[in-house]
Design a protein around this motif. Structure first.
Motif, PDB file in Angstrom:
ATOM      1  N   VAL A  44      73.063  41.399  52.653  1.00 44.02           N
ATOM      2  CA  VAL A  44      73.035  41.110  51.216  1.00 44.02           C
ATOM      3  C   VAL A  44      71.710  41.575  50.622  1.00 44.02           C
ATOM      4  O   VAL A  44      71.674  42.184  49.546  1.00 44.02           O
ATOM      5  N   ALA A  82      84.907  41.723  47.665  1.00 46.55           N
ATOM      6  CA  ALA A  82      83.575  42.185  48.076  1.00 46.55           C
ATOM      7  C   ALA A  82      82.887  41.142  48.959  1.00 46.55           C
ATOM      8  O   ALA A  82      82.217  41.485  49.937  1.00 46.55           O
ATOM      9  N   PHE A  83      83.039  39.859  48.626  1.00 41.12           N
ATOM     10  CA  PHE A  83      82.449  38.802  49.463  1.00 41.12           C
ATOM     11  C   PHE A  83      83.061  38.829  50.867  1.00 41.12           C
ATOM     12  O   PHE A  83      82.349  38.737  51.874  1.00 41.12           O
ATOM     13  N   LYS A 131      80.927  35.639  40.042  1.00 42.68           N
ATOM     14  CA  LYS A 131      80.764  37.090  39.992  1.00 42.68           C
ATOM     15  C   LYS A 131      79.947  37.587  41.184  1.00 42.68           C
ATOM     16  O   LYS A 131      78.992  36.922  41.602  1.00 42.68           O
ATOM     17  N   ASN A 132      80.322  38.722  41.701  1.00 41.24           N
ATOM     18  CA  ASN A 132      79.565  39.354  42.780  1.00 41.24           C
ATOM     19  C   ASN A 132      78.756  40.496  42.178  1.00 41.24           C
ATOM     20  O   ASN A 132      79.307  41.539  41.821  1.00 41.24           O
ATOM     21  N   LYS A 133      77.450  40.294  42.052  1.00 36.20           N
ATOM     22  CA  LYS A 133      76.585  41.279  41.409  1.00 36.20           C
ATOM     23  C   LYS A 133      76.489  42.580  42.199  1.00 36.20           C
ATOM     24  O   LYS A 133      76.053  43.605  41.684  1.00 36.20           O
ATOM     25  N   HIS A 150      84.251  30.038  53.943  1.00 35.07           N
ATOM     26  CA  HIS A 150      84.098  30.755  52.672  1.00 35.07           C
ATOM     27  C   HIS A 150      85.404  30.781  51.885  1.00 35.07           C
ATOM     28  O   HIS A 150      85.430  30.478  50.683  1.00 35.07           O
ATOM     29  N   ASP A 204      85.982  40.397  42.797  1.00 32.90           N
ATOM     30  CA  ASP A 204      84.666  40.033  43.346  1.00 32.90           C
ATOM     31  C   ASP A 204      84.814  39.403  44.727  1.00 32.90           C
ATOM     32  O   ASP A 204      83.966  39.587  45.603  1.00 32.90           O
ATOM     33  N   GLU A 205      85.908  38.658  44.922  1.00 31.89           N
ATOM     34  CA  GLU A 205      86.123  37.976  46.197  1.00 31.89           C
ATOM     35  C   GLU A 205      86.384  38.968  47.320  1.00 31.89           C
ATOM     36  O   GLU A 205      85.995  38.736  48.468  1.00 31.89           O
ATOM     37  N   LEU A 235      79.075  44.108  43.642  1.00 30.85           N
ATOM     38  CA  LEU A 235      80.439  44.618  43.790  1.00 30.85           C
ATOM     39  C   LEU A 235      80.487  46.139  43.948  1.00 30.85           C
ATOM     40  O   LEU A 235      81.085  46.660  44.891  1.00 30.85           O
TER      41      LEU A 235
END
Length: 273
Positions: A171, A151-152, A112-114, A97, A148-149, A116
């Protein structure tokens, strides 16, 4: 153990006593080494059976070594912060990742992390580690990653805890919580302040409500209390009903009426606030 192939300075393929090939990982295990050299066992941090981890071998051959080192350092930091051992498979998942994310950023592609805001609340400890990770990446290789990263990375770490669960399911659950919040906002025509304590309580309660449903547990509520809540907080209860209907229609999840009573109380707190 004897080396059969050097993957990089920190990873080699070795033969164990049973003549089974394994990937040995540790600082400097492959430095200035070649085929048939003996590995110092004190340098080995992790061993992976090659037959079960062929993707890890491919990854180690394809990605920059610094990306692999960054992942190891993030995992070490996470284990120390959480005071727990993370699943060994995190090394493969996180390295894959992070390497891909770094290459995207270099190409100017920002994902973008929706989820977040939900991740920040539901997995706050892991999110803090994610924040540390993106700062560490910036310090080490001068690549700036978006929030955002963080959060991933938090999701990867959460699902690799001993009882963290499956990444796809995590998720999915987080996305369902987001949909429930959006339904509440739309139904009541209100804006929710994401740093407000009532908002955080709502998010946390919705997550645990889903967990209880998945495990067939009932959050019990006295029948008279439920009827009183329906009468006293009609608008909020109708909103909770709307959440339940959409949840059933969109995700196939059925909320018991007792759970709607507790959700109603959280919605009412938001309305009053």
């Amino acid at each position: 153990m004897k080396i059969t192939k050097v993957l990089n300075n920190n990873a080699v393929i070795v033969l164990d006593k049973e003549q089974q090939e394994q990937i040995a990982i540790g600082p400097g295990v492959g430095f200035e080494k070649g085929k048939n050299d003996i590995v110092n066992s004190n340098k080995i941090e992790k061993l992976f059976v090659l037959k079960e981890n062929e993707k890890l071998q491919q990854l180690l051959l394809q990605i920059p070594e610094e990306h692999f080192t960054l992942s190891k350092e993030i995992i070490m930091y996470a284990e120390k912060r959480l005071d727990t051992k993370l699943n060994d498979h995190l090394l493969l998942a996180l390295t894959d990742h992070i390497s891909f994310a770094i290459e995207r950023e270099k190409q100017g592609i920002h994902v973008k992390n929706k989820l977040l805001q939900e991740i920040k609340i539901l997995y706050s400890a892991e999110f803090d580690i994610g924040l540390w990770a993106i700062q560490h990446i910036k310090d080490q290789i001068h690549t700036e990653m978006p929030i955002d990263e963080a959060a991933f990375i938090a999701l990867h770490i959460h699902t690799m805890k001993i009882k963290g669960g499956d990444l796809h399911e995590t998720v999915r659950q987080t996305a369902i919580v987001r949909d429930m919040v959006e339904t509440i906002k739309d139904h009541l025509q209100i804006n929710l302040e994401e740093d407000d304590i009532s908002y955080e309580r709502l998010i946390t309660h919705l997550r645990f409500a889903l967990t209880r449903v998945n495990h067939y547990e009932v959050h019990s509520m006295d029948g008279e209390m439920l009827e009183m809540i329906k009468r006293k907080f009609k608008v909020s209860f109708q909103c909770a009903l709307e959440v339940s209907k959409k949840l059933s229609r969109t995700h196939g999840v059925e909320l018991p009426e007792e759970e709607l009573g507790y959700i109603t109380l959280h919605i009412e707190r938001l309305r009053q606030h």
